[in-house]
Design a protein around this motif. Structure first.
Motif, PDB file in Angstrom:
ATOM      1  N   PHE A 122       0.710  -1.277  -0.092  1.00 41.67           N
ATOM      2  CA  PHE A 122      -0.095   0.053   0.074  1.00 41.67           C
ATOM      3  C   PHE A 122       0.795   1.162   0.193  1.00 41.67           C
ATOM      4  N   ALA A 123       1.899   1.219   0.834  1.00 47.02           N
ATOM      5  CA  ALA A 123       2.771   2.405   0.805  1.00 47.02           C
ATOM      6  C   ALA A 123       3.366   2.851  -0.538  1.00 47.02           C
ATOM      7  N   ASP A 124       3.726   1.831  -1.506  1.00 43.05           N
ATOM      8  CA  ASP A 124       4.060   1.990  -2.866  1.00 43.05           C
ATOM      9  C   ASP A 124       3.001   2.461  -3.621  1.00 43.05           C
ATOM     10  N   TYR A 125       1.735   1.868  -3.547  1.00 43.30           N
ATOM     11  CA  TYR A 125       0.634   2.343  -4.330  1.00 43.30           C
ATOM     12  C   TYR A 125       0.237   3.745  -4.076  1.00 43.30           C
ATOM     13  N   LEU A 126       0.461   4.257  -2.650  1.00 41.57           N
ATOM     14  CA  LEU A 126       0.073   5.660  -2.345  1.00 41.57           C
ATOM     15  C   LEU A 126       0.936   6.421  -3.006  1.00 41.57           C
ATOM     16  N   HIS A 127       2.335   5.982  -3.066  1.00 39.64           N
ATOM     17  CA  HIS A 127       3.250   6.881  -3.796  1.00 39.64           C
ATOM     18  C   HIS A 127       3.056   6.822  -5.076  1.00 39.64           C
ATOM     19  N   GLN A 128       2.686   5.786  -5.817  1.00 40.93           N
ATOM     20  CA  GLN A 128       2.589   5.707  -7.265  1.00 40.93           C
ATOM     21  C   GLN A 128       1.249   6.608  -7.842  1.00 40.93           C
ATOM     22  N   ALA A 129       0.123   6.430  -6.911  1.00 39.42           N
ATOM     23  CA  ALA A 129      -1.141   6.781  -7.399  1.00 39.42           C
ATOM     24  C   ALA A 129      -1.334   8.162  -6.917  1.00 39.42           C
ATOM     25  N   VAL A 130      -0.840   8.597  -5.631  1.00 41.14           N
ATOM     26  CA  VAL A 130      -1.029  10.130  -5.094  1.00 41.14           C
ATOM     27  C   VAL A 130       0.230  11.027  -5.255  1.00 41.14           C
ATOM     28  N   LEU A 131       1.158  10.472  -4.341  1.00 36.58           N
ATOM     29  CA  LEU A 131       2.198  11.145  -4.163  1.00 36.58           C
ATOM     30  C   LEU A 131       3.244  11.833  -5.215  1.00 36.58           C
ATOM     31  N   GLU A 132       3.569  10.859  -6.175  1.00 35.00           N
ATOM     32  CA  GLU A 132       4.400  11.151  -7.043  1.00 35.00           C
ATOM     33  C   GLU A 132       3.667  11.839  -8.329  1.00 35.00           C
ATOM     34  N   PRO A 133       2.467  11.733  -8.765  1.00 38.35           N
ATOM     35  CA  PRO A 133       1.946  12.545  -9.422  1.00 38.35           C
ATOM     36  C   PRO A 133       1.665  13.778  -9.221  1.00 38.35           C
ATOM     37  N   LEU A 134       1.527  14.007  -7.736  1.00 39.13           N
ATOM     38  CA  LEU A 134       1.363  15.457  -7.080  1.00 39.13           C
ATOM     39  C   LEU A 134       2.620  16.289  -7.179  1.00 39.13           C
ATOM     40  N   GLY A 135       3.808  15.418  -6.990  1.00 39.09           N
ATOM     41  CA  GLY A 135       5.010  16.150  -6.749  1.00 39.09           C
ATOM     42  C   GLY A 135       5.199  16.131  -5.242  1.00 39.09           C
ATOM     43  N   MET A 136       4.764  15.322  -4.535  1.00 42.74           N
ATOM     44  CA  MET A 136       4.782  15.296  -3.162  1.00 42.74           C
ATOM     45  C   MET A 136       6.112  14.485  -2.580  1.00 42.74           C
ATOM     46  N   THR A 137       7.341  15.195  -2.976  1.00 45.22           N
ATOM     47  CA  THR A 137       8.582  14.488  -2.814  1.00 45.22           C
ATOM     48  C   THR A 137       9.023  14.262  -1.510  1.00 45.22           C
ATOM     49  N   SER A 138       8.334  15.019  -0.536  1.00 46.56           N
ATOM     50  CA  SER A 138       8.786  14.970   0.956  1.00 46.56           C
ATOM     51  C   SER A 138       7.881  14.143   1.597  1.00 46.56           C
ATOM     52  N   THR A 139       6.979  13.420   0.792  1.00 42.54           N
ATOM     53  CA  THR A 139       5.807  12.701   1.868  1.00 42.54           C
ATOM     54  C   THR A 139       6.311  11.253   1.653  1.00 42.54           C
ATOM     55  N   SER A 140       6.112  10.545   2.832  1.00 41.08           N
ATOM     56  CA  SER A 140       6.160   9.116   2.717  1.00 41.08           C
ATOM     57  C   SER A 140       5.162   8.445   3.664  1.00 41.08           C
ATOM     58  N   LEU A 141       4.683   7.035   3.477  1.00 37.16           N
ATOM     59  CA  LEU A 141       4.124   6.284   4.448  1.00 37.16           C
ATOM     60  C   LEU A 141       5.086   5.250   5.216  1.00 37.16           C
ATOM     61  N   GLU A 142       5.000   5.479   6.316  1.00 38.66           N
ATOM     62  CA  GLU A 142       6.172   4.833   7.278  1.00 38.66           C
ATOM     63  C   GLU A 142       5.659   3.773   8.122  1.00 38.66           C
ATOM     64  N   GLY A 143       4.558   3.017   7.661  1.00 39.62           N
ATOM     65  CA  GLY A 143       3.799   1.970   8.404  1.00 39.62           C
ATOM     66  C   GLY A 143       2.455   2.148   8.151  1.00 39.62           C
ATOM     67  N   SER A 144       1.636   2.305   9.256  1.00 35.58           N
ATOM     68  CA  SER A 144       0.213   2.259   9.078  1.00 35.58           C
ATOM     69  C   SER A 144      -0.648   3.129   8.037  1.00 35.58           C
ATOM     70  N   PRO A 145      -1.368   2.900   7.168  1.00 33.28           N
ATOM     71  CA  PRO A 145      -2.061   4.049   6.445  1.00 33.28           C
ATOM     72  C   PRO A 145      -3.126   4.717   7.302  1.00 33.28           C
ATOM     73  N   ALA A 146      -3.403   4.537   8.527  1.00 31.47           N
ATOM     74  CA  ALA A 146      -4.148   5.116   9.270  1.00 31.47           C
ATOM     75  C   ALA A 146      -3.469   6.426  10.064  1.00 31.47           C
ATOM     76  N   LYS A 147      -1.906   6.187  10.222  1.00 33.44           N
ATOM     77  CA  LYS A 147      -1.175   7.211  11.169  1.00 33.44           C
ATOM     78  C   LYS A 147       0.083   7.331  10.996  1.00 33.44           C
ATOM     79  N   ASP A 148       0.517   6.816  10.010  1.00 32.78           N
ATOM     80  CA  ASP A 148       2.153   6.686   9.941  1.00 32.78           C
ATOM     81  C   ASP A 148       2.779   7.649   8.646  1.00 32.78           C
ATOM     82  N   GLY A 149       1.976   8.423   8.203  1.00 34.27           N
ATOM     83  CA  GLY A 149       2.353   9.542   7.173  1.00 34.27           C
ATOM     84  C   GLY A 149       3.394  10.281   7.765  1.00 34.27           C
TER      85      GLY A 149
END
Length: 273
Positions: A122-149
């Motif tokens: 899921f962290a990779d999917y979030l990166h590919q689907a949302v973060l990368e297209p929006l240029g959110m280069t300083s954002t990462s998901l480092e665990g739970s999709p509920a609270k670890d962004g």
């Protein structure tokens, strides 16, 4: 001219704070503080995760009304905190669709469901689907999709601009996300007690007439967004045609309950002027 009201974060009893406002047309209305500094988001992670789930829906990888999570629940139930799952453990507390139980475990079930459907963590999917297209280069998901962004104000401004003028999703899908799902359900808004009703869309909390609330007294009932226990928030007010992001490094507590609403009211006053 940059919004003067954003300087009010200087008065917050926190070591570090950064904030910004982005208009519906994508222009930055103002920013204050270290907007490039990375902060833990806590539950402000959830709108990002929900957006990725909605991309998976539009790509045809999942359906909103397919089974997911506990028996009888769907993707939609999980997004709207009506799956019946407990707050922080995969224990069923109610039948799906009957109560608004704010659930981290529900968002973890969502992450697992999308990962299985797409065969992508899921962290990779979030990166590919949302973060990368929006240029959110300083954002990462480092665990739970509920609270670890982890993210920056600069990156969340890009996300808030996207939600106000969607390019990654159909505008109708975003309208669904900011519209009440399963109207009339009561429940507890963490930090603010029992709410009747406790309205949510798909991954976004909706202000409506909630009192007390972390947004302002002058925030429109259509305001939607999320706050996090790490002292963070993101709200989008469609009537003001603007969104505001604030990140801090002090956990949510009485200081935030006291400081955030007048801050939001000052921002909205200045926007309207």
């Amino acid at each position: 001219m940059s919004l003067q009201s954003l300087a009010l974060i200087e008065n917050w009893p926190v070591p570090t704070a950064a904030a910004a406002v982005v208009r519906a047309d994508g222009t930055l209305a103002g920013a204050h503080g270290p907007t490039g500094q990375r902060f833990p988001l806590a539950s402000v992670t959830k709108p990002l995760a929900a957006y990725a789930v909605l991309v998976a829906y539009e790509e045809g990888a999942i359906e909103l009304d397919e089974p997911a999570g506990p028996e009888g629940a769907t993707v939609r139930h999980l997004l709207a905190h009506t799956s019946g799952l407990a707050f922080d453990e995969p224990r069923v507390m109610a039948a799906p669709g009957t109560r608004r139980i704010y659930s981290n475990s529900g968002f973890e079930a969502l992450g697992d469901h999308v990962a299985k459907a797409t065969d992508i963590p899921f962290a990779d999917y979030l990166h590919q689907a949302v973060l990368e297209p929006l240029g959110m280069t300083s954002t990462s998901l480092e665990g739970s999709p509920a609270k670890d962004g982890v993210s920056t104000v600069d990156d969340l401004v890009r996300f808030a601009a996207e939600v106000q003028a969607p390019r990654l999703l159909n505008a109708r899908t975003v309208l669904d996300a900011m519209t009440v799902s399963y109207p009339g359900l009561t429940g507890i808004l963490p930090g603010y007690g029992h709410q009747r009703p406790n309205d949510w869309g798909l991954g976004f909390e909706i202000r409506d007439g909630k009192e007390p609330h972390w947004t302002g007294a002058s925030s429109s009932p259509r305001t939607f967004g999320h706050f996090g226990q790490s002292g963070t928030f993101l709200w989008i007010d469609p009537d003001a045609r603007a969104a505001c992001v604030a990140l801090t490094d002090r956990p949510f507590g009485p200081w935030a309950v006291e400081a955030w609403p007048p801050f939001t009211d000052a921002v909205l006053r200045e926007l309207r002027a």
